[in-house]
Design a protein around this motif. Structure first.
Motif, PDB file in Angstrom:
ATOM      1  N   HIS A  16      30.126  33.237  34.645  1.00 57.28           N
ATOM      2  CA  HIS A  16      30.482  32.486  35.330  1.00 57.28           C
ATOM      3  C   HIS A  16      29.511  32.232  36.700  1.00 57.28           C
ATOM      4  O   HIS A  16      28.420  33.223  36.817  1.00 57.28           O
ATOM      5  N   ASP A  17      29.695  31.445  37.565  1.00 57.06           N
ATOM      6  CA  ASP A  17      28.889  31.193  38.658  1.00 57.06           C
ATOM      7  C   ASP A  17      29.185  32.029  39.812  1.00 57.06           C
ATOM      8  O   ASP A  17      30.195  32.749  39.879  1.00 57.06           O
ATOM      9  N   THR A  23      35.360  35.052  44.097  1.00 53.73           N
ATOM     10  CA  THR A  23      36.853  35.107  44.101  1.00 53.73           C
ATOM     11  C   THR A  23      37.485  36.398  43.451  1.00 53.73           C
ATOM     12  O   THR A  23      38.979  36.650  43.588  1.00 53.73           O
ATOM     13  N   ARG A  24      36.673  37.124  42.993  1.00 50.07           N
ATOM     14  CA  ARG A  24      37.172  38.473  42.389  1.00 50.07           C
ATOM     15  C   ARG A  24      37.010  39.441  43.113  1.00 50.07           C
ATOM     16  O   ARG A  24      37.646  40.574  43.166  1.00 50.07           O
ATOM     17  N   VAL A  25      36.446  39.539  44.369  1.00 53.67           N
ATOM     18  CA  VAL A  25      36.159  40.511  45.460  1.00 53.67           C
ATOM     19  C   VAL A  25      37.476  41.193  45.780  1.00 53.67           C
ATOM     20  O   VAL A  25      37.864  42.355  45.738  1.00 53.67           O
ATOM     21  N   GLU A  26      38.383  40.173  46.630  1.00 56.48           N
ATOM     22  CA  GLU A  26      39.362  40.630  47.092  1.00 56.48           C
ATOM     23  C   GLU A  26      40.536  41.124  46.075  1.00 56.48           C
ATOM     24  O   GLU A  26      41.289  42.436  46.540  1.00 56.48           O
TER      25      GLU A  26
END
Length: 124
Positions: A16-17, A23-26
């Protein structure tokens, strides 16, 4: 309570970029925060991806030998792990599902074998 290992191999993470990973951090940190708040988190963390930073220790010859690099060349290696302390397999599987959802890639979950080494390490 039993301890469980939730983990993934680095190769299970799709390409993925950088924006997608952000977007996966939170969602992934929210799962860890929930684990901490519910008192089930023992440890969580990702591993360095550069295998050149790995080292191996081997005592099968009767003398400990520590060398640079992974123990064996393999197509898959551990990417990260979470250790939880929960009452049963069903609860561990629910947490593994939450971790998979938060990270965006598959996870495997396994119970640690019981025994004195585990109990001593965990202060039990």
């Amino acid at each position: 309570m039993p301890h469980y290992l939730i983990f993934f191999n680095q190769q299970w993470v799709s390409d993925h970029d950088e924006a997608w990973y952000q977007t996966r951090v939170e969602p992934s940190t929210a799962v860890v925060r929930d684990m901490r708040e519910q008192g089930v988190l023992v440890f969580a963390g990702g591993l360095e991806e550069d295998l050149a930073q790995a080292a191996s220790a081997d005592d099968t010859s009767g003398t400990p030998v520590v060398t640079d690099g992974p123990f064996t060349t393999t197509e898959q290696w551990l990417g990260g792990m979470t250790i939880i302390d929960v009452p049963d397999d069903e609860t561990a599987r629910r947490w593994a599902g939450r971790v998979a959802e938060g990270c965006g890639w598959p996870q495997e979950v396994r119970r640690f074998k019981g025994g004195s080494m585990r109990a001593a390490a965990m202060g039990e």
